[in-house]
Design a protein around this motif. Structure first.
Motif, short mmCIF file in Angstrom:
data_model
loop_
_atom_site.label_atom_id
_atom_site.label_comp_id
_atom_site.label_asym_id
_atom_site.label_seq_id
_atom_site.Cartn_x
_atom_site.Cartn_y
_atom_site.Cartn_z
N ASP A 205 0.86 -1.17 0.00
CA ASP A 205 0.00 0.00 0.00
C ASP A 205 0.90 1.23 0.00
OD1 ASP A 205 -2.45 -1.26 0.04
OD2 ASP A 205 -2.54 -1.35 2.22
N ALA A 206 0.65 2.14 -0.90
CA ALA A 206 1.40 3.38 -0.93
C ALA A 206 0.67 4.41 -0.08
CB ALA A 206 1.54 3.88 -2.37
N PRO A 207 1.43 5.29 0.59
CA PRO A 207 0.77 6.31 1.42
C PRO A 207 -0.05 7.28 0.58
CG PRO A 207 3.12 6.72 1.27
CD PRO A 207 2.88 5.41 0.59
N ILE A 208 -1.09 7.84 1.22
CA ILE A 208 -1.96 8.80 0.54
C ILE A 208 -1.92 10.14 1.26
CG2 ILE A 208 -3.55 7.04 -0.31
CD1 ILE A 208 -5.54 8.06 1.90
N SER A 209 -2.29 11.15 0.54
CA SER A 209 -2.60 12.47 1.09
C SER A 209 -4.08 12.67 0.86
CB SER A 209 -1.79 13.56 0.40
OG SER A 209 -0.41 13.40 0.64
N ALA A 210 -4.84 12.75 1.95
CA ALA A 210 -6.30 12.85 1.84
C ALA A 210 -6.77 14.19 2.39
CB ALA A 210 -6.97 11.71 2.61
N GLY A 211 -7.47 14.93 1.56
CA GLY A 211 -8.11 16.15 2.00
C GLY A 211 -9.54 15.84 2.39
N ILE A 212 -9.89 16.07 3.64
CA ILE A 212 -11.25 15.82 4.12
C ILE A 212 -12.02 17.13 4.05
CG2 ILE A 212 -12.65 15.07 6.08
CD1 ILE A 212 -10.17 13.38 6.93
N VAL A 213 -13.15 17.11 3.34
CA VAL A 213 -13.99 18.29 3.13
C VAL A 213 -15.29 18.02 3.87
CG1 VAL A 213 -14.98 19.80 1.39
CG2 VAL A 213 -12.90 18.52 0.86
N PHE A 214 -15.55 18.77 4.96
CA PHE A 214 -16.60 18.44 5.91
C PHE A 214 -17.68 19.51 5.93
CE2 PHE A 214 -18.44 17.56 10.07
CZ PHE A 214 -18.38 16.17 10.13
N PHE B 166 -12.48 24.17 -3.73
CA PHE B 166 -11.39 25.03 -4.21
C PHE B 166 -10.29 25.16 -3.15
CE2 PHE B 166 -9.31 29.13 -4.73
CZ PHE B 166 -8.83 29.01 -6.03
N LEU B 167 -10.67 25.46 -1.92
CA LEU B 167 -9.69 25.59 -0.84
C LEU B 167 -8.96 24.28 -0.61
CD1 LEU B 167 -8.39 27.25 1.44
CD2 LEU B 167 -10.37 26.66 2.87
N SER B 168 -9.66 23.17 -0.67
CA SER B 168 -9.03 21.86 -0.49
C SER B 168 -8.04 21.56 -1.61
CB SER B 168 -10.09 20.77 -0.44
OG SER B 168 -10.94 20.96 0.67
N MET B 169 -8.38 21.93 -2.82
CA MET B 169 -7.46 21.72 -3.94
C MET B 169 -6.22 22.59 -3.80
SD MET B 169 -8.72 19.30 -5.66
CE MET B 169 -7.61 19.35 -7.04
N GLN B 170 -6.39 23.81 -3.30
CA GLN B 170 -5.23 24.66 -3.03
C GLN B 170 -4.33 24.00 -1.99
OE1 GLN B 170 -5.34 26.49 -5.62
NE2 GLN B 170 -5.11 28.49 -4.67
N GLN B 171 -4.94 23.45 -0.94
CA GLN B 171 -4.18 22.77 0.11
C GLN B 171 -3.48 21.53 -0.44
OE1 GLN B 171 -3.62 23.94 3.08
NE2 GLN B 171 -2.55 22.17 3.87
N MET B 172 -4.12 20.84 -1.38
CA MET B 172 -3.56 19.62 -1.95
C MET B 172 -2.22 19.88 -2.64
SD MET B 172 -4.28 16.42 -1.89
CE MET B 172 -6.01 16.28 -1.50
N ARG B 173 -1.97 21.10 -3.05
CA ARG B 173 -0.67 21.43 -3.66
C ARG B 173 0.47 21.23 -2.67
NH1 ARG B 173 -2.07 26.98 -6.97
NH2 ARG B 173 -3.40 25.98 -8.51
N ARG B 174 0.17 21.22 -1.38
CA ARG B 174 1.19 21.05 -0.35
C ARG B 174 1.34 19.58 0.09
NH1 ARG B 174 -1.65 25.66 0.43
NH2 ARG B 174 -0.46 27.58 0.68
#
Length: 178
Positions: free
Chosen positions: A61-70, A142-150
């Protein structure tokens, strides 16, 4: 007068011999579900038209970066606890190198937790959220996608917990026009 020539490097030859090449693969069925329990015999590797021997095979399993949008808009009032439980269950499956961020939204979107490898940080941020207001879903994505750049990991996903569609954009434009 002679103009100085820029430093020109001689052409370099570069050759690489590799005895082992890693080829990551994800296998899914027609319903887009991951296929597990595969072995090396299930794969064939070709270089040009020549089949190559598979020297090693592993399933990792490769690690993931998950943005949770609540979603904490008013329509989620009776669903917030269930959504928190879903996030908690999702975080319980985390590997040590997985990372998570949290964006909350109602009338507007806000980053509650930048990427962290500590699932407890996300759960603590969720603990005090109340449901009220409208649904600024597009702003949150949109904010989550901006954060995903990091994000540190190449495998990335947004997990959106919401019951509806953005209903705050029309309200904003109505306020701006009046």
């Amino acid at each position: 007068t002679a103009r100085p020539r820029p430093n020109v490097l001689p052409a370099a030859n570069f050759r690489v011999d590799s005895r082992l090449l890693q080829i990551p693969a994800t296998v899914t069925d027609p319903m887009d579900r991951n296929v597990m329990n595969l072995t090396a015999e299930n794969f064939r590797i070709f270089e040009g038209d020549v089949e190559q021997r598979i020297a090693a095979f592993s399933m990792n399993d490769a690690p993931i970066s998950a943005g949770i949008v609540f979603d904490t808009s008013g329509s989620m009032k009776h669903r917030v606890q269930e959504s928190r439980a879903a996030v908690q269950q999702f975080l319980a499956t985390a590997m040590t190198e997985d990372e998570f961020s949290l964006v909350q939204f109602s009338d507007s979107a806000s980053l509650l937790a930048p990427f962290t490898r500590q699932p407890g940080d996300i759960l603590r941020s969720l603990a005090s959220l109340d449901a009220r207001g409208w649904t600024a879903l597009y702003d949150a994505v949109f904010l989550s996608m901006q954060q995903m750049r990091r994000a540190a990991n190449p495998r990335r996903v947004l997990v959106i917990l919401s019951d509806g569609e953005d209903n705050n954009r029309d309200r904003k434009s109505t306020r701006l026009n009046s």
